[in-house]
Design a protein around this motif. Structure first.
Motif, mmCIF file in Angstrom:
data_model
loop_
_atom_site.group_PDB
_atom_site.id
_atom_site.type_symbol
_atom_site.label_atom_id
_atom_site.label_comp_id
_atom_site.label_asym_id
_atom_site.label_seq_id
_atom_site.Cartn_x
_atom_site.Cartn_y
_atom_site.Cartn_z
ATOM 1 N N LYS A 112 -37.090 6.627 33.564
ATOM 2 C CA LYS A 112 -38.173 7.569 33.842
ATOM 3 C C LYS A 112 -37.630 8.704 34.692
ATOM 4 O O LYS A 112 -37.046 8.465 35.759
ATOM 5 N N LYS A 113 -37.804 9.920 34.236
ATOM 6 C CA LYS A 113 -37.318 11.068 34.988
ATOM 7 C C LYS A 113 -38.006 11.127 36.349
ATOM 8 O O LYS A 113 -39.224 11.004 36.443
ATOM 9 N N GLY A 114 -37.223 11.305 37.392
ATOM 10 C CA GLY A 114 -37.761 11.377 38.742
ATOM 11 C C GLY A 114 -37.861 10.043 39.435
ATOM 12 O O GLY A 114 -38.237 9.968 40.599
ATOM 13 N N SER A 115 -37.528 8.947 38.727
ATOM 14 C CA SER A 115 -37.591 7.611 39.322
ATOM 15 C C SER A 115 -36.202 6.982 39.328
ATOM 16 O O SER A 115 -35.450 7.087 38.358
ATOM 17 N N GLN A 116 -35.856 6.341 40.442
ATOM 18 C CA GLN A 116 -34.592 5.625 40.548
ATOM 19 C C GLN A 116 -34.704 4.202 40.013
ATOM 20 O O GLN A 116 -33.714 3.479 39.901
ATOM 21 N N ILE A 117 -35.912 3.786 39.672
ATOM 22 C CA ILE A 117 -36.161 2.427 39.205
ATOM 23 C C ILE A 117 -36.035 2.370 37.689
ATOM 24 O O ILE A 117 -36.518 3.259 36.982
ATOM 25 N N THR A 118 -35.359 1.342 37.188
ATOM 26 C CA THR A 118 -35.226 1.125 35.749
ATOM 27 C C THR A 118 -35.754 -0.269 35.403
ATOM 28 O O THR A 118 -36.001 -1.095 36.296
ATOM 29 N N ALA A 119 -35.911 -0.528 34.115
ATOM 30 C CA ALA A 119 -36.366 -1.847 33.654
ATOM 31 C C ALA A 119 -35.543 -2.232 32.437
ATOM 32 O O ALA A 119 -35.388 -1.432 31.508
ATOM 33 N N THR A 120 -35.014 -3.453 32.435
ATOM 34 C CA THR A 120 -34.137 -3.905 31.356
ATOM 35 C C THR A 120 -34.834 -4.950 30.499
ATOM 36 O O THR A 120 -35.455 -5.874 31.009
ATOM 37 N N SER A 121 -34.711 -4.797 29.198
ATOM 38 C CA SER A 121 -35.339 -5.702 28.235
ATOM 39 C C SER A 121 -34.635 -7.059 28.218
ATOM 40 O O SER A 121 -33.670 -7.296 28.948
ATOM 41 N N SER A 122 -35.094 -7.917 27.321
ATOM 42 C CA SER A 122 -34.385 -9.165 27.047
ATOM 43 C C SER A 122 -33.039 -8.841 26.414
ATOM 44 O O SER A 122 -32.802 -7.727 25.947
ATOM 45 N N LEU A 123 -32.154 -9.835 26.384
ATOM 46 C CA LEU A 123 -30.844 -9.688 25.756
ATOM 47 C C LEU A 123 -30.840 -10.504 24.472
ATOM 48 O O LEU A 123 -31.040 -11.718 24.502
ATOM 49 N N TRP A 124 -30.638 -9.838 23.334
ATOM 50 C CA TRP A 124 -30.621 -10.514 22.035
ATOM 51 C C TRP A 124 -29.219 -10.500 21.449
ATOM 52 O O TRP A 124 -28.444 -9.572 21.665
ATOM 53 N N GLU A 125 -28.911 -11.547 20.668
ATOM 54 C CA GLU A 125 -27.643 -11.638 19.960
ATOM 55 C C GLU A 125 -27.893 -11.655 18.461
ATOM 56 O O GLU A 125 -28.928 -12.147 17.991
ATOM 57 N N PHE A 126 -26.931 -11.138 17.696
ATOM 58 C CA PHE A 126 -27.034 -11.160 16.237
ATOM 59 C C PHE A 126 -25.638 -11.028 15.642
ATOM 60 O O PHE A 126 -24.689 -10.654 16.324
ATOM 61 N N TYR A 127 -25.525 -11.355 14.356
ATOM 62 C CA TYR A 127 -24.287 -11.157 13.620
ATOM 63 C C TYR A 127 -24.469 -10.015 12.641
ATOM 64 O O TYR A 127 -25.468 -9.968 11.912
ATOM 65 N N MET A 128 -23.544 -9.058 12.641
ATOM 66 C CA MET A 128 -23.570 -7.998 11.641
ATOM 67 C C MET A 128 -23.004 -8.565 10.351
ATOM 68 O O MET A 128 -21.858 -9.032 10.314
ATOM 69 N N ALA A 129 -23.803 -8.555 9.281
ATOM 70 C CA ALA A 129 -23.417 -9.190 8.025
ATOM 71 C C ALA A 129 -22.171 -8.547 7.427
ATOM 72 O O ALA A 129 -21.887 -7.366 7.647
ATOM 73 N N ALA A 130 -21.445 -9.360 6.673
ATOM 74 C CA ALA A 130 -20.256 -8.870 5.969
ATOM 75 C C ALA A 130 -20.136 -9.610 4.648
ATOM 76 O O ALA A 130 -20.513 -10.788 4.539
ATOM 77 N N GLU A 131 -19.620 -8.929 3.632
ATOM 78 C CA GLU A 131 -19.451 -9.546 2.324
ATOM 79 C C GLU A 131 -18.415 -10.653 2.385
ATOM 80 O O GLU A 131 -17.412 -10.562 3.095
ATOM 81 N N GLY A 132 -18.669 -11.709 1.626
ATOM 82 C CA GLY A 132 -17.696 -12.789 1.518
ATOM 83 C C GLY A 132 -17.744 -13.808 2.631
ATOM 84 O O GLY A 132 -16.987 -14.770 2.610
ATOM 85 N N VAL A 133 -18.629 -13.602 3.617
ATOM 86 C CA VAL A 133 -18.739 -14.567 4.714
ATOM 87 C C VAL A 133 -19.745 -15.640 4.323
ATOM 88 O O VAL A 133 -20.927 -15.368 4.157
ATOM 89 N N GLU A 134 -19.270 -16.875 4.146
ATOM 90 C CA GLU A 134 -20.142 -17.972 3.750
ATOM 91 C C GLU A 134 -20.647 -18.760 4.948
ATOM 92 O O GLU A 134 -21.691 -19.407 4.876
ATOM 93 N N ASN A 135 -19.900 -18.721 6.021
ATOM 94 C CA ASN A 135 -20.309 -19.449 7.214
ATOM 95 C C ASN A 135 -19.846 -18.676 8.439
ATOM 96 O O ASN A 135 -18.657 -18.354 8.561
ATOM 97 N N TYR A 136 -20.784 -18.375 9.344
ATOM 98 C CA TYR A 136 -20.468 -17.558 10.514
ATOM 99 C C TYR A 136 -20.019 -18.411 11.689
ATOM 100 O O TYR A 136 -20.477 -19.550 11.870
ATOM 101 N N ILE A 137 -19.113 -17.848 12.482
ATOM 102 C CA ILE A 137 -18.688 -18.488 13.722
ATOM 103 C C ILE A 137 -19.887 -18.575 14.663
ATOM 104 O O ILE A 137 -20.699 -17.648 14.723
ATOM 105 N N PRO A 138 -20.055 -19.674 15.416
ATOM 106 C CA PRO A 138 -21.178 -19.776 16.359
ATOM 107 C C PRO A 138 -21.135 -18.660 17.399
ATOM 108 O O PRO A 138 -20.060 -18.155 17.744
#
Length: 230
Positions: A112-138
């Motif tokens: 917010k302009k004029g404010s020193q305070i910020t707010a952070t969302s949740s942290l999400w994880e995902f895998y970016m898909a790729a061709e030929g990948v049959e099983n993803y690393i955990p």
């Protein structure tokens, strides 16, 4: 003389009222609230985006507009390398070039302009898909307890983490724990996400990490955390 005195009093009152008016007219800057993440979804394979090469795609991140926020800072981390990239946005979406077949985490900071305070969302994880990948690393396990560099006033400790896999085929976790900054001693193998009541030596700093393995033989390493027993 009386008129001069009244004039002086009136001038003082006028200045006081004027100053008070300026103070009251100052706008209150409202604190920005946390953004709610929308896309890419948490702990899933992301097949969206525009493929630009065999190794790269452009993905549009989306989140709900946050109350009182007028801009955002998108943070995207490669879980393979730990490199975090930051992108500014004036609206609730942002296109980013990503490597395919790589696990990422992302979050959004509301500004917010004029404010020193910020707010952070949740942290999400995902895998970016790729061709030929049959099983993803955990996904690398998230270390929960003890927190990094925590000081513990007991001779035993319970260690906790959380793990996820796009394919839902996690086989087991290996807990490594010792006094080396990169622990090599396998303390436990378990299909749970906790090891309870580990007896350790007081006055010692310990390091720990978790290796996640799936049924396809893939594995991933967590970060290394430390804690000290007093």
């Amino acid at each position: 003389m009386k008129n001069i005195k009244n004039l002086a009093i009136g001038l003082i009152l006028l200045i006081a009222i004027s100053c008070g008016g300026n103070k009251d007219s100052e706008e209150m800057v409202l604190e920005p609230q946390k953004a709610v993440l929308v896309y890419p979804a948490e702990n899933e394979e992301c097949e969206g985006g525009i493929v630009v090469s065999d190794t790269e795609a452009v993905l549009e991140f989306k989140w709900q507009k946050a109350e009182n926020a007028d801009s955002y800072l998108l943070k995207v981390e490669s879980l393979n390398t730990g490199v975090v990239k930051e992108f500014t946005a004036n609206t609730n979406f942002k296109e980013v070039n990503l490597l395919r077949g790589v696990p990422y985490s992302w979050s959004v900071v509301s500004l917010k302009k004029g404010s020193q305070i910020t707010a952070t969302s949740s942290l999400w994880e995902f895998y970016m898909a790729a061709e030929g990948v049959e099983n993803y690393i955990p996904f690398p396990a998230k270390l929960l307890n003890p927190t990094n560099e925590e000081i513990i006033v007991t001779s035993s400790v319970t260690i906790e983490w959380s793990g996820n896999d796009v394919d839902n085929d996690i086989k087991e976790y290996e807990l490594y724990l010792d006094t080396n900054s990169n622990p090599t001693t396998k303390h436990a193998t378990t299909n749970l996400q906790t090891v309870e009541n580990i007896s350790l030596i007081t006055g010692t700093t310990y390091y720990w990490k978790v290796v996640t393995k799936d049924l396809a033989g893939n594995s991933s390493n967590s970060q290394v955390y430390s804690f000290t027993l007093e």
